[in-house]
Design a protein around this motif. Structure first.
Motif, PDB file in Angstrom:
ATOM      1  N   GLU A  59       0.860  -1.099  -0.027  1.00 50.19           N
ATOM      2  CA  GLU A  59       0.058  -0.053   0.216  1.00 50.19           C
ATOM      3  C   GLU A  59       0.829   1.288  -0.013  1.00 50.19           C
ATOM      4  OE1 GLU A  59      -3.889  -1.368   2.471  1.00 50.19           O
ATOM      5  OE2 GLU A  59      -1.928  -1.084   3.580  1.00 50.19           O
ATOM      6  N   ILE A  60       2.011   1.292   0.826  1.00 53.84           N
ATOM      7  CA  ILE A  60       2.940   2.351   0.906  1.00 53.84           C
ATOM      8  C   ILE A  60       3.513   2.379  -0.665  1.00 53.84           C
ATOM      9  CG2 ILE A  60       5.003   3.228   1.680  1.00 53.84           C
ATOM     10  CD1 ILE A  60       4.215   2.003   4.309  1.00 53.84           C
ATOM     11  N   GLY A  61       3.845   1.340  -0.864  1.00 55.55           N
ATOM     12  CA  GLY A  61       4.524   1.434  -2.595  1.00 55.55           C
ATOM     13  C   GLY A  61       3.428   2.320  -3.512  1.00 55.55           C
ATOM     14  N   PHE A  62       2.172   2.004  -3.438  1.00 58.83           N
ATOM     15  CA  PHE A  62       1.128   2.612  -4.234  1.00 58.83           C
ATOM     16  C   PHE A  62       1.149   4.213  -3.783  1.00 58.83           C
ATOM     17  CE2 PHE A  62      -3.134   4.191  -5.346  1.00 58.83           C
ATOM     18  CZ  PHE A  62      -3.177   3.731  -6.588  1.00 58.83           C
ATOM     19  N   VAL A  63       1.333   4.655  -2.680  1.00 57.11           N
ATOM     20  CA  VAL A  63       1.446   6.040  -2.091  1.00 57.11           C
ATOM     21  C   VAL A  63       2.697   6.567  -2.980  1.00 57.11           C
ATOM     22  CG1 VAL A  63       1.688   7.676  -0.267  1.00 57.11           C
ATOM     23  CG2 VAL A  63      -0.103   5.824  -0.237  1.00 57.11           C
ATOM     24  N   LEU A  64       3.613   5.856  -2.847  1.00 57.96           N
ATOM     25  CA  LEU A  64       5.174   6.452  -3.245  1.00 57.96           C
ATOM     26  C   LEU A  64       4.882   6.486  -4.605  1.00 57.96           C
ATOM     27  CD1 LEU A  64       7.981   7.383  -2.174  1.00 57.96           C
ATOM     28  CD2 LEU A  64       8.464   4.891  -2.458  1.00 57.96           C
ATOM     29  N   ALA A  65       4.419   5.547  -5.326  1.00 53.78           N
ATOM     30  CA  ALA A  65       4.437   5.756  -6.790  1.00 53.78           C
ATOM     31  C   ALA A  65       3.784   7.051  -7.260  1.00 53.78           C
ATOM     32  CB  ALA A  65       3.602   4.465  -7.565  1.00 53.78           C
ATOM     33  N   ILE A  66       2.547   7.089  -6.458  1.00 51.71           N
ATOM     34  CA  ILE A  66       1.698   8.574  -6.904  1.00 51.71           C
ATOM     35  C   ILE A  66       2.504   9.629  -6.285  1.00 51.71           C
ATOM     36  CG2 ILE A  66      -0.192   9.841  -5.995  1.00 51.71           C
ATOM     37  CD1 ILE A  66      -1.811   7.074  -6.098  1.00 51.71           C
ATOM     38  N   ALA A  67       3.199   9.632  -5.246  1.00 59.99           N
ATOM     39  CA  ALA A  67       4.010  10.830  -4.889  1.00 59.99           C
ATOM     40  C   ALA A  67       5.086  10.869  -5.732  1.00 59.99           C
ATOM     41  CB  ALA A  67       4.704  10.682  -3.363  1.00 59.99           C
ATOM     42  N   THR A  68       5.823  10.005  -6.211  1.00 60.87           N
ATOM     43  CA  THR A  68       6.992  10.207  -7.148  1.00 60.87           C
ATOM     44  C   THR A  68       6.415  10.860  -8.325  1.00 60.87           C
ATOM     45  OG1 THR A  68       8.094   8.511  -6.166  1.00 60.87           O
ATOM     46  CG2 THR A  68       8.811   9.179  -8.077  1.00 60.87           C
ATOM     47  N   HIS A  69       5.305  10.410  -9.070  1.00 60.58           N
ATOM     48  CA  HIS A  69       4.724  10.775 -10.398  1.00 60.58           C
ATOM     49  C   HIS A  69       4.474  12.109 -10.139  1.00 60.58           C
ATOM     50  CE1 HIS A  69       2.491  10.951 -13.866  1.00 60.58           C
ATOM     51  NE2 HIS A  69       1.308  11.582 -13.156  1.00 60.58           N
ATOM     52  N   VAL A 114       6.962  -0.080  -5.481  1.00 69.77           N
ATOM     53  CA  VAL A 114       6.602   0.911  -6.562  1.00 69.77           C
ATOM     54  C   VAL A 114       6.259   0.342  -7.743  1.00 69.77           C
ATOM     55  CG1 VAL A 114       7.518   2.987  -7.669  1.00 69.77           C
ATOM     56  CG2 VAL A 114       7.799   2.763  -5.304  1.00 69.77           C
ATOM     57  N   VAL A 115       7.272  -0.464  -8.640  1.00 78.90           N
ATOM     58  CA  VAL A 115       6.966  -0.789  -9.894  1.00 78.90           C
ATOM     59  C   VAL A 115       5.718  -1.735 -10.227  1.00 78.90           C
ATOM     60  CG1 VAL A 115       7.845  -2.557 -11.536  1.00 78.90           C
ATOM     61  CG2 VAL A 115       9.478  -1.304 -10.503  1.00 78.90           C
ATOM     62  N   GLY A 116       5.301  -2.567  -9.036  1.00 76.46           N
ATOM     63  CA  GLY A 116       4.025  -3.215  -8.991  1.00 76.46           C
ATOM     64  C   GLY A 116       2.824  -2.365  -8.869  1.00 76.46           C
ATOM     65  N   ALA A 117       3.280  -1.364  -8.142  1.00 74.96           N
ATOM     66  CA  ALA A 117       2.037  -0.262  -7.661  1.00 74.96           C
ATOM     67  C   ALA A 117       1.895   0.520  -8.835  1.00 74.96           C
ATOM     68  CB  ALA A 117       2.476   0.679  -6.634  1.00 74.96           C
ATOM     69  N   SER A 118       2.551   0.712  -9.959  1.00 80.38           N
ATOM     70  CA  SER A 118       2.604   1.523 -11.170  1.00 80.38           C
ATOM     71  C   SER A 118       1.728   0.752 -11.926  1.00 80.38           C
ATOM     72  CB  SER A 118       4.195   1.693 -11.613  1.00 80.38           C
ATOM     73  OG  SER A 118       5.074   2.317 -10.915  1.00 80.38           O
ATOM     74  N   VAL A 119       1.711  -0.570 -12.014  1.00 81.04           N
ATOM     75  CA  VAL A 119       0.983  -1.143 -12.795  1.00 81.04           C
ATOM     76  C   VAL A 119      -0.545  -1.337 -12.231  1.00 81.04           C
ATOM     77  CG1 VAL A 119       0.298  -3.998 -13.431  1.00 81.04           C
ATOM     78  CG2 VAL A 119       2.679  -2.962 -13.432  1.00 81.04           C
ATOM     79  N   ASN A 136      -5.225   4.039 -16.810  1.00 80.79           N
ATOM     80  CA  ASN A 136      -4.793   3.779 -18.173  1.00 80.79           C
ATOM     81  C   ASN A 136      -3.626   4.664 -18.609  1.00 80.79           C
ATOM     82  OD1 ASN A 136      -6.820   1.941 -18.808  1.00 80.79           O
ATOM     83  ND2 ASN A 136      -8.380   3.525 -19.266  1.00 80.79           N
ATOM     84  N   LYS A 137      -2.898   5.021 -17.484  1.00 79.51           N
ATOM     85  CA  LYS A 137      -1.711   5.808 -17.628  1.00 79.51           C
ATOM     86  C   LYS A 137      -0.586   5.393 -16.711  1.00 79.51           C
ATOM     87  CE  LYS A 137      -3.928  10.170 -18.782  1.00 79.51           C
ATOM     88  NZ  LYS A 137      -4.277  11.438 -18.507  1.00 79.51           N
ATOM     89  N   PHE A 138       0.674   5.098 -17.295  1.00 79.64           N
ATOM     90  CA  PHE A 138       1.573   4.819 -16.382  1.00 79.64           C
ATOM     91  C   PHE A 138       2.178   5.774 -15.606  1.00 79.64           C
ATOM     92  CE2 PHE A 138       2.073   0.701 -18.487  1.00 79.64           C
ATOM     93  CZ  PHE A 138       2.302  -0.292 -17.605  1.00 79.64           C
ATOM     94  N   PRO A 139       2.320   5.727 -14.461  1.00 81.00           N
ATOM     95  CA  PRO A 139       3.076   6.962 -13.526  1.00 81.00           C
ATOM     96  C   PRO A 139       4.453   7.133 -14.034  1.00 81.00           C
ATOM     97  CG  PRO A 139       2.845   5.136 -12.265  1.00 81.00           C
ATOM     98  CD  PRO A 139       2.040   4.679 -13.408  1.00 81.00           C
ATOM     99  N   ASN A 140       4.906   8.290 -13.720  1.00 82.70           N
ATOM    100  CA  ASN A 140       6.444   8.514 -14.062  1.00 82.70           C
ATOM    101  C   ASN A 140       7.159   8.324 -12.727  1.00 82.70           C
ATOM    102  OD1 ASN A 140       8.947   9.518 -14.205  1.00 82.70           O
ATOM    103  ND2 ASN A 140       8.314  11.262 -15.154  1.00 82.70           N
ATOM    104  N   THR A 141       7.643   7.136 -12.276  1.00 82.04           N
ATOM    105  CA  THR A 141       8.200   6.889 -11.118  1.00 82.04           C
ATOM    106  C   THR A 141       9.829   7.043 -11.259  1.00 82.04           C
ATOM    107  OG1 THR A 141       8.113   4.524 -11.622  1.00 82.04           O
ATOM    108  CG2 THR A 141       6.290   5.633 -10.419  1.00 82.04           C
ATOM    109  N   SER A 142      10.411   7.680 -11.842  1.00 84.53           N
ATOM    110  CA  SER A 142      11.562   7.911 -11.978  1.00 84.53           C
ATOM    111  C   SER A 142      12.321   8.470 -10.716  1.00 84.53           C
ATOM    112  CB  SER A 142      12.282   8.560 -13.343  1.00 84.53           C
ATOM    113  OG  SER A 142      11.755   9.752 -13.445  1.00 84.53           O
TER     114      SER A 142
END
Length: 157
Positions: free
Chosen positions: A34-44, A125-130, A137-143
């Protein structure tokens, strides 16, 4: 600084500490995925904000250069909340709390704890990006998802 200004500053710091501790407690109650999901969104969100001129990765330098950043992030959070985009609001809260450190150094220890909780999500984060893709329908920019803001590594080195 006058007595009244010190009183207001003390009151503000207490409120910000309370807000940050509440956010940390919410993260602590979450699973790493769940934190990975938050971090993916925060990074995007960080990557998008930086493309539009925000600077967020060095709060001790970036906040003094632009003290309005926290107010702008607060407005963004309220807009996300108003439209029901609670995951986006959580992502923006990461950056609001991070940037507050630049104005209130007393928050630094708690911000390190917040980033320690966020670090639990880094392997996910990678799994959360999926998952984000499935929802939007958009991949987040998690770089750069595995980078800490300057001065906020969970364990000072």
């Amino acid at each position: 600084m006058g007595m009244f200004a010190r009183l207001i500053s003390s009151w503000a710091i207490k409120g910000q500490k309370k807000d940050l501790q509440r956010f940390i407690d919410q993260l602590a109650a979450m699973d790493s995925g769940e934190i990975g999901f938050v971090l993916a969104i925060a990074t995007h969100l960080r990557n998008n904000l930086e493309e539009s001129g925000y600077r967020l990765m060095d709060p001790l330098i970036d906040y003094p250069a632009d003290p309005t950043v926290v107010i702008r992030l607060q407005r963004l959070i309220r807009e996300f909340q108003r439209t029901g985009a609670m995951s986006d609001a959580a992502g923006a809260m990461v950056w609001m709390h991070t940037m507050r450190v630049g104005g209130q150094h007393e928050l630094r220890g708690l911000a390190r704890k917040m980033w320690g909780e966020l670090a639990r999500g880094m392997p996910h984060v990678v799994g959360a990006s999926v998952d984000v893709y499935r929802l939007t329908n958009k991949f987040p920019n998690t770089s750069g998802y595995d980078q800490y803001p300057q001065g906020l590594t969970p364990t000072p080195t």
